[in-house]
Design a protein around this motif. Sequence first.
Motif, PDB file in Angstrom:
ATOM      1  N   HIS A 145      50.949  51.124  40.947  1.00  0.00           N
ATOM      2  CA  HIS A 145      50.663  50.577  42.263  1.00  0.00           C
ATOM      3  C   HIS A 145      51.163  49.135  42.356  1.00  0.00           C
ATOM      4  CE1 HIS A 145      47.361  49.007  39.831  1.00  0.00           C
ATOM      5  NE2 HIS A 145      47.198  48.076  40.746  1.00  0.00           N
ATOM      6  N   THR A 146      51.254  48.645  43.577  1.00  0.00           N
ATOM      7  CA  THR A 146      51.731  47.288  43.829  1.00  0.00           C
ATOM      8  C   THR A 146      50.601  46.289  43.600  1.00  0.00           C
ATOM      9  OG1 THR A 146      53.301  48.121  45.452  1.00  0.00           O
ATOM     10  CG2 THR A 146      52.778  45.783  45.541  1.00  0.00           C
ATOM     11  N   TYR A 147      50.896  45.217  42.897  1.00  0.00           N
ATOM     12  CA  TYR A 147      49.893  44.188  42.642  1.00  0.00           C
ATOM     13  C   TYR A 147      50.600  42.856  42.441  1.00  0.00           C
ATOM     14  CZ  TYR A 147      51.183  44.648  37.711  1.00  0.00           C
ATOM     15  OH  TYR A 147      51.875  44.681  36.530  1.00  0.00           O
ATOM     16  N   LYS A 148      49.816  41.814  42.355  1.00  0.00           N
ATOM     17  CA  LYS A 148      50.319  40.460  42.120  1.00  0.00           C
ATOM     18  C   LYS A 148      49.681  39.911  40.847  1.00  0.00           C
ATOM     19  CE  LYS A 148      50.777  37.529  45.520  1.00  0.00           C
ATOM     20  NZ  LYS A 148      50.456  36.545  46.595  1.00  0.00           N
ATOM     21  N   ARG A 149      50.507  39.328  40.006  1.00  0.00           N
ATOM     22  CA  ARG A 149      50.019  38.712  38.776  1.00  0.00           C
ATOM     23  C   ARG A 149      49.980  37.204  38.948  1.00  0.00           C
ATOM     24  NH1 ARG A 149      53.173  38.207  33.104  1.00  0.00           N
ATOM     25  NH2 ARG A 149      54.344  36.811  34.460  1.00  0.00           N
ATOM     26  N   ARG A 167      45.005  39.701  37.695  1.00  0.00           N
ATOM     27  CA  ARG A 167      45.667  40.657  38.569  1.00  0.00           C
ATOM     28  C   ARG A 167      44.918  40.645  39.897  1.00  0.00           C
ATOM     29  NH1 ARG A 167      47.463  46.468  36.349  1.00  0.00           N
ATOM     30  NH2 ARG A 167      48.652  45.020  35.034  1.00  0.00           N
ATOM     31  N   ILE A 168      45.593  40.208  40.940  1.00  0.00           N
ATOM     32  CA  ILE A 168      44.957  39.963  42.230  1.00  0.00           C
ATOM     33  C   ILE A 168      45.657  40.793  43.301  1.00  0.00           C
ATOM     34  CG2 ILE A 168      44.235  37.649  41.565  1.00  0.00           C
ATOM     35  CD1 ILE A 168      46.601  36.517  43.056  1.00  0.00           C
ATOM     36  N   PRO A 169      45.043  40.929  44.484  1.00  0.00           N
ATOM     37  CA  PRO A 169      45.708  41.655  45.576  1.00  0.00           C
ATOM     38  C   PRO A 169      46.961  40.925  46.044  1.00  0.00           C
ATOM     39  CG  PRO A 169      43.344  41.462  45.969  1.00  0.00           C
ATOM     40  CD  PRO A 169      43.654  40.577  44.813  1.00  0.00           C
ATOM     41  N   PRO A 170      47.947  41.645  46.560  1.00  0.00           N
ATOM     42  CA  PRO A 170      49.182  40.982  47.022  1.00  0.00           C
ATOM     43  C   PRO A 170      48.958  40.005  48.167  1.00  0.00           C
ATOM     44  CG  PRO A 170      49.533  43.346  46.724  1.00  0.00           C
ATOM     45  CD  PRO A 170      48.062  43.115  46.602  1.00  0.00           C
ATOM     46  N   SER A 171      47.911  40.199  48.962  1.00  0.00           N
ATOM     47  CA  SER A 171      47.667  39.314  50.103  1.00  0.00           C
ATOM     48  C   SER A 171      46.969  38.019  49.713  1.00  0.00           C
ATOM     49  CB  SER A 171      46.819  40.041  51.149  1.00  0.00           C
ATOM     50  OG  SER A 171      45.574  40.440  50.592  1.00  0.00           O
ATOM     51  N   MET A 172      46.554  37.870  48.482  1.00  0.00           N
ATOM     52  CA  MET A 172      45.824  36.687  48.045  1.00  0.00           C
ATOM     53  C   MET A 172      46.805  35.582  47.676  1.00  0.00           C
ATOM     54  SD  MET A 172      42.761  36.553  45.243  1.00  0.00           S
ATOM     55  CE  MET A 172      41.537  35.249  45.302  1.00  0.00           C
ATOM     56  N   ARG A 177      50.959  30.185  38.703  1.00  0.00           N
ATOM     57  CA  ARG A 177      52.250  30.829  38.942  1.00  0.00           C
ATOM     58  C   ARG A 177      51.983  32.296  39.273  1.00  0.00           C
ATOM     59  NH1 ARG A 177      56.191  27.317  37.351  1.00  0.00           N
ATOM     60  NH2 ARG A 177      55.747  25.887  35.632  1.00  0.00           N
ATOM     61  N   THR A 178      52.611  32.773  40.310  1.00  0.00           N
ATOM     62  CA  THR A 178      52.398  34.148  40.749  1.00  0.00           C
ATOM     63  C   THR A 178      53.726  34.890  40.801  1.00  0.00           C
ATOM     64  OG1 THR A 178      52.570  33.499  43.082  1.00  0.00           O
ATOM     65  CG2 THR A 178      50.369  33.561  42.112  1.00  0.00           C
ATOM     66  N   ASP A 179      53.670  36.179  40.585  1.00  0.00           N
ATOM     67  CA  ASP A 179      54.825  37.054  40.765  1.00  0.00           C
ATOM     68  C   ASP A 179      54.327  38.414  41.227  1.00  0.00           C
ATOM     69  OD1 ASP A 179      53.601  37.583  38.434  1.00  0.00           O
ATOM     70  OD2 ASP A 179      55.336  37.315  37.144  1.00  0.00           O
ATOM     71  N   ASN A 180      55.091  39.028  42.111  1.00  0.00           N
ATOM     72  CA  ASN A 180      54.730  40.305  42.717  1.00  0.00           C
ATOM     73  C   ASN A 180      55.401  41.446  41.973  1.00  0.00           C
ATOM     74  OD1 ASN A 180      53.140  39.384  45.042  1.00  0.00           O
ATOM     75  ND2 ASN A 180      55.054  38.483  45.730  1.00  0.00           N
ATOM     76  N   TYR A 181      54.624  42.494  41.719  1.00  0.00           N
ATOM     77  CA  TYR A 181      55.125  43.710  41.097  1.00  0.00           C
ATOM     78  C   TYR A 181      55.038  44.835  42.131  1.00  0.00           C
ATOM     79  CZ  TYR A 181      55.062  41.456  36.542  1.00  0.00           C
ATOM     80  OH  TYR A 181      55.311  40.624  35.489  1.00  0.00           O
ATOM     81  N   VAL A 182      56.180  45.361  42.506  1.00  0.00           N
ATOM     82  CA  VAL A 182      56.254  46.408  43.519  1.00  0.00           C
ATOM     83  C   VAL A 182      56.218  47.760  42.823  1.00  0.00           C
ATOM     84  CG1 VAL A 182      57.575  47.339  45.449  1.00  0.00           C
ATOM     85  CG2 VAL A 182      57.596  44.880  44.985  1.00  0.00           C
ATOM     86  N   GLY A 183      55.312  48.622  43.269  1.00  0.00           N
ATOM     87  CA  GLY A 183      55.164  49.933  42.662  1.00  0.00           C
ATOM     88  C   GLY A 183      56.359  50.838  42.926  1.00  0.00           C
ATOM     89  N   GLU A 184      56.455  51.885  42.126  1.00  0.00           N
ATOM     90  CA  GLU A 184      57.559  52.826  42.257  1.00  0.00           C
ATOM     91  C   GLU A 184      57.389  53.692  43.506  1.00  0.00           C
ATOM     92  OE1 GLU A 184      57.882  55.082  38.730  1.00  0.00           O
ATOM     93  OE2 GLU A 184      58.225  53.343  37.422  1.00  0.00           O
ATOM     94  N   VAL A 185      58.509  54.127  44.031  1.00  0.00           N
ATOM     95  CA  VAL A 185      58.540  54.958  45.237  1.00  0.00           C
ATOM     96  C   VAL A 185      59.035  56.346  44.858  1.00  0.00           C
ATOM     97  CG1 VAL A 185      59.527  55.227  47.539  1.00  0.00           C
ATOM     98  CG2 VAL A 185      58.922  52.961  46.699  1.00  0.00           C
ATOM     99  N   GLY A 186      58.358  57.360  45.343  1.00  0.00           N
ATOM    100  CA  GLY A 186      58.749  58.742  45.076  1.00  0.00           C
ATOM    101  C   GLY A 186      58.676  59.578  46.340  1.00  0.00           C
ATOM    102  N   ARG A 187      58.951  60.843  46.192  1.00  0.00           N
ATOM    103  CA  ARG A 187      58.909  61.777  47.319  1.00  0.00           C
ATOM    104  C   ARG A 187      57.823  62.819  47.075  1.00  0.00           C
ATOM    105  NH1 ARG A 187      63.022  61.606  50.985  1.00  0.00           N
ATOM    106  NH2 ARG A 187      64.835  60.324  50.435  1.00  0.00           N
TER     107      ARG A 187
END
Length: 375
Positions: free
Chosen positions: A255-259, A205-210, A231-241
């Motif tokens: 939270h948002t991360y990259k696998r 699990r690495i930072p999205p900018s890597m 192989r990498t894939d991005n996981y976008v975190g949930e958005v709330g109010r």
Amino acid sequence: MSRILRRAFSTFPARAGPSSSSIPSTIFPSAPSVSSTIPQAVRRRRTEHPPSKTASPSPLSDSDLHYANTEKKFPYQLEKDYQSLLSCSEFPNSSGTDAELRATFLKGTAEWRSRIRGYAPRGKGARHDYLLGVMGGQRIPSESESTEDPLAASEGEGEGGGEEVVDPNSQIVGQRIYLPNIQIRLMRNHVKPGEEYDPHVATFRIPPSMTKNDLRSYLLAVYNLKVTFIRTDNYVGEVGRSRTGEVQRKSGSNHTYKRAVVGLDEPFHYPDDMDELYAQGLKNGVGDQLAQARDTWLQDNYSLRISEEMRKRAMFKYYRGTRWRSKTHANMGNTIREIMKRKQEREDKVSEEVKRRWSAVEQESLGGEGQPQAA
């Protein structure tokens, strides 16, 4: 991102394979894991439009291309590159067939593509030189090179012989980065129920900018770990109010991360992988001695069972109090009460069974005394 798009860009979990699987020596060990980690969109496209029997969508990880009696062929670009290499080179010390040359060509191409970008030399000529070093060949001198002064050529041969093949990982281009401010976490591979763990795949699990090149260079520089594919894939975190109605990204586990799914040259097993140790013990004829020795070592050095017991006691102590009065809640009082209740029920059943058996024995003894015995 919606669930449909997230699922489309995600990858399948690593399919298990034995750590000592029988594959050709010219193919990298994690090649079977390449097909099991193909993205779902690519897998769906190949299912809807299947290639012909002679085609190979993934030639570098296809073990069929490493055998002589295969029906599959190289893709057009790869075949063109192979023929271009043969036209300008010779193999005086190699007595192999065309199938063996093709297998070593695939091996060298896979190693070249898994190199760290930013190293010198680069370009088609440098790649061909590296492939010739793997295949055991040498370049055929061109007409311009053959018309040069033979004395200078003989002096060059006397000093150091022919040109040495430069390792693509020997010279670095660019600026080195010391103490990078990044966090990389090693995660366990996601395995479906009923499947085994794949030791030739590691999940980070690495930072999205890597990027992939950053991860490949980081693993090689810090851990001396060679990587075959990523192989990498991005996981976008949930958005709330928020309370004020402001849209913001949720923190915590969402939270948002990259696998990053990484292929390894050597199998990697966790220290608590008892199944692999038990299989190795059966193969070597020592039974479960390896697994028991590893379990003893883990308990002596890390006290896993003691830590688990302390954690359970801490959780019981946390739930104990005046807030939870329900009989179904897992607190210390309810748990001990349930244990004593079941223990008493078990003891009552045992005592009833003992009385029943003794009464049956007494009835048999009384019935035997009343009947006449045979002389």
